[in-house]
Design a protein around this motif. Structure first.
Motif, mmCIF file in Angstrom:
data_model
loop_
_atom_site.group_PDB
_atom_site.id
_atom_site.type_symbol
_atom_site.label_atom_id
_atom_site.label_comp_id
_atom_site.label_asym_id
_atom_site.label_seq_id
_atom_site.Cartn_x
_atom_site.Cartn_y
_atom_site.Cartn_z
ATOM 1 N N MET A 97 0.853 -1.186 0.000
ATOM 2 C CA MET A 97 0.000 0.000 0.000
ATOM 3 C C MET A 97 0.888 1.234 0.000
ATOM 4 N N ALA A 98 0.631 2.143 -0.923
ATOM 5 C CA ALA A 98 1.450 3.342 -1.058
ATOM 6 C C ALA A 98 1.117 4.343 0.037
ATOM 7 N N LEU A 99 2.129 5.093 0.428
ATOM 8 C CA LEU A 99 1.933 6.132 1.433
ATOM 9 C C LEU A 99 1.230 7.329 0.806
ATOM 10 N N PRO A 100 0.369 8.009 1.575
ATOM 11 C CA PRO A 100 -0.242 9.242 1.052
ATOM 12 C C PRO A 100 0.808 10.338 0.927
ATOM 13 N N SER A 101 0.549 11.295 0.077
ATOM 14 C CA SER A 101 1.520 12.363 -0.191
ATOM 15 C C SER A 101 1.761 13.239 1.029
ATOM 16 N N HIS A 102 0.798 13.288 1.968
ATOM 17 C CA HIS A 102 0.949 14.157 3.143
ATOM 18 C C HIS A 102 1.630 13.443 4.315
ATOM 19 N N ALA A 103 2.164 12.236 4.121
ATOM 20 C CA ALA A 103 2.824 11.498 5.201
ATOM 21 C C ALA A 103 4.074 12.236 5.658
ATOM 22 N N ILE B 109 9.513 6.600 7.445
ATOM 23 C CA ILE B 109 10.513 5.686 8.001
ATOM 24 C C ILE B 109 9.852 4.386 8.454
ATOM 25 N N TRP B 110 8.714 4.521 9.131
ATOM 26 C CA TRP B 110 8.015 3.324 9.580
ATOM 27 C C TRP B 110 7.534 2.482 8.394
ATOM 28 N N HIS B 111 7.092 3.128 7.333
ATOM 29 C CA HIS B 111 6.628 2.397 6.157
ATOM 30 C C HIS B 111 7.762 1.565 5.557
ATOM 31 N N LYS B 112 8.961 2.163 5.454
ATOM 32 C CA LYS B 112 10.098 1.419 4.913
ATOM 33 C C LYS B 112 10.519 0.288 5.851
ATOM 34 N N ALA B 113 10.494 0.566 7.152
ATOM 35 C CA ALA B 113 10.828 -0.488 8.111
ATOM 36 C C ALA B 113 9.813 -1.632 8.049
ATOM 37 N N TYR B 114 8.556 -1.270 7.867
ATOM 38 C CA TYR B 114 7.501 -2.285 7.738
ATOM 39 C C TYR B 114 7.734 -3.177 6.522
ATOM 40 N N LEU B 115 8.124 -2.570 5.400
ATOM 41 C CA LEU B 115 8.400 -3.355 4.199
ATOM 42 C C LEU B 115 9.600 -4.274 4.399
ATOM 43 N N VAL B 116 10.615 -3.779 5.098
ATOM 44 C CA VAL B 116 11.800 -4.608 5.366
ATOM 45 C C VAL B 116 11.439 -5.790 6.260
#
Length: 303
Positions: A1-7, A13-20
């Motif tokens: 799921m892509a991050l919204p532009s206003h993140a 950082i959490w989104h990338k850590a979640y993917l890892v």
């Protein structure tokens, strides 16, 4: 799921850590399979990567273990590979006979589990059914109870009824393990079933049999097939029950692998495992296609 532009930065950082984290979990789950597949092409009789394999030397790889699946147990494995050689394979090869037993047992146990599981799911889906939760818990208990307990109970029951060491006994035992999967998948399909269709068919003069085969069955068919596939995989992969209720000459692929590990460790087991992985991937792909088709039939957007 892509991050919204206003993140903000922390969310990114959490989104990338979640993917890892997800990638590491996936790698942890898939790593044993990724290791087994190349090892099945090892030219040497080892369960480890040789120096030639690590260097990607073509001489370090071979399909000899796949060939052994055909020749092991044959009367004349070194004969010319003509029609008589293939007849010898079909009649005497240990792995081929185990595969035939697995397919035959899996087919009939799946057929039995699918019929009984579908009938049970149809009954449990009716709101007027008394004690639905208790009956559901009993029917799916083979999924919850440790398989060794189920196998022990089947052994003592079959020993007293004469079903031990027989193919009907093995088929019924595997059907017992497959029925819960059919019940769960068919019940999940019936959750979104539009019962106004069956009432409309009855108002138009259709009898219950015609209504079932013309209205109900086509709509729940993806769930029925999905449950049947799960039941077949359960039967095809089962070894504990076979060890308890089957005779010594009633070999299936999992039991043949078990015997190979106990008696003579051979990379041929890895070849069989690779083939089973490919079959499992194909079956899971089929289940996913059927799931999406069922959602489209019920007007749900596949997720």
């Amino acid at each position: 799921m892509a991050l919204p532009s206003h993140a903000d930065t922390l969310e990114r950082i959490w989104h990338k850590a979640y993917l890892v984290i997800c990638a590491l979990i996936f790698l942890f789950l898939i790593a044993p399979i990724l290791i087994v597949i190349p090892l099945s092409f090892n030219a040497e009789p080892y369960f480890t990567f040789t120096e030639k394999m690590l260097k990607l030397d073509p001489t370090g790889y071979s399909s000899r273990w796949y060939d052994l699946l055909l020749t092991f147990g044959m009367d004349a494995p070194d004969a010319e590979r003509d029609g008589s050689w293939w007849a010898d394979v079909w009649s005497n090869a240990a792995w081929v006979n185990a595969a035939k037993n697995s397919v035959i047992i899996g087919f009939f146990s799946t057929l039995l589990a699918t019929v009984l599981g579908t009938v049970a799911a149809l009954g449990l889906s009716r709101p007027e059914m008394p004690y639905r939760r208790s009956i559901m818990a009993i029917l799916i208990s083979p999924m919850i109870v440790p398989i060794i307990i189920t196998a022990t109970g089947l052994f003592f029951f079959y020993s007293s009824t004469g079903l031990a060491n027989s193919y009907p006994g093995i088929i019924m035992a595997h059907a017992t393990l497959g029925i819960p999967f059919v019940i769960i998948t068919v019940t999940a399909t019936l959750v979104g079933f539009d019962h106004s269709l069956t009432r409309a068919a009855a108002n138009l003069g259709a009898n219950p049999t015609t209504t079932f085969f013309k209205i109900t069955m086509p709509l729940i068919l993806p769930g029925v097939i999905s449950g049947a596939l799960f039941a077949f995989v359960t039967s095809f992969d089962e070894v504990v029950v076979v060890l308890f209720v089957a005779a010594h000459d009633q070999q299936t692929i999992p039991r043949q692998m078990w015997n190979g590990i106990r008696e003579q460790i051979s990379p041929a087991i890895l070849s069989v495992a690779t083939i089973l992985v490919i079959i499992s991937i194909l079956l899971l792909t089929t289940v996913e296609i059927l799931r999406r088709r069922s959602e489209r039939l019920r007007g749900i957007s596949p997720g």
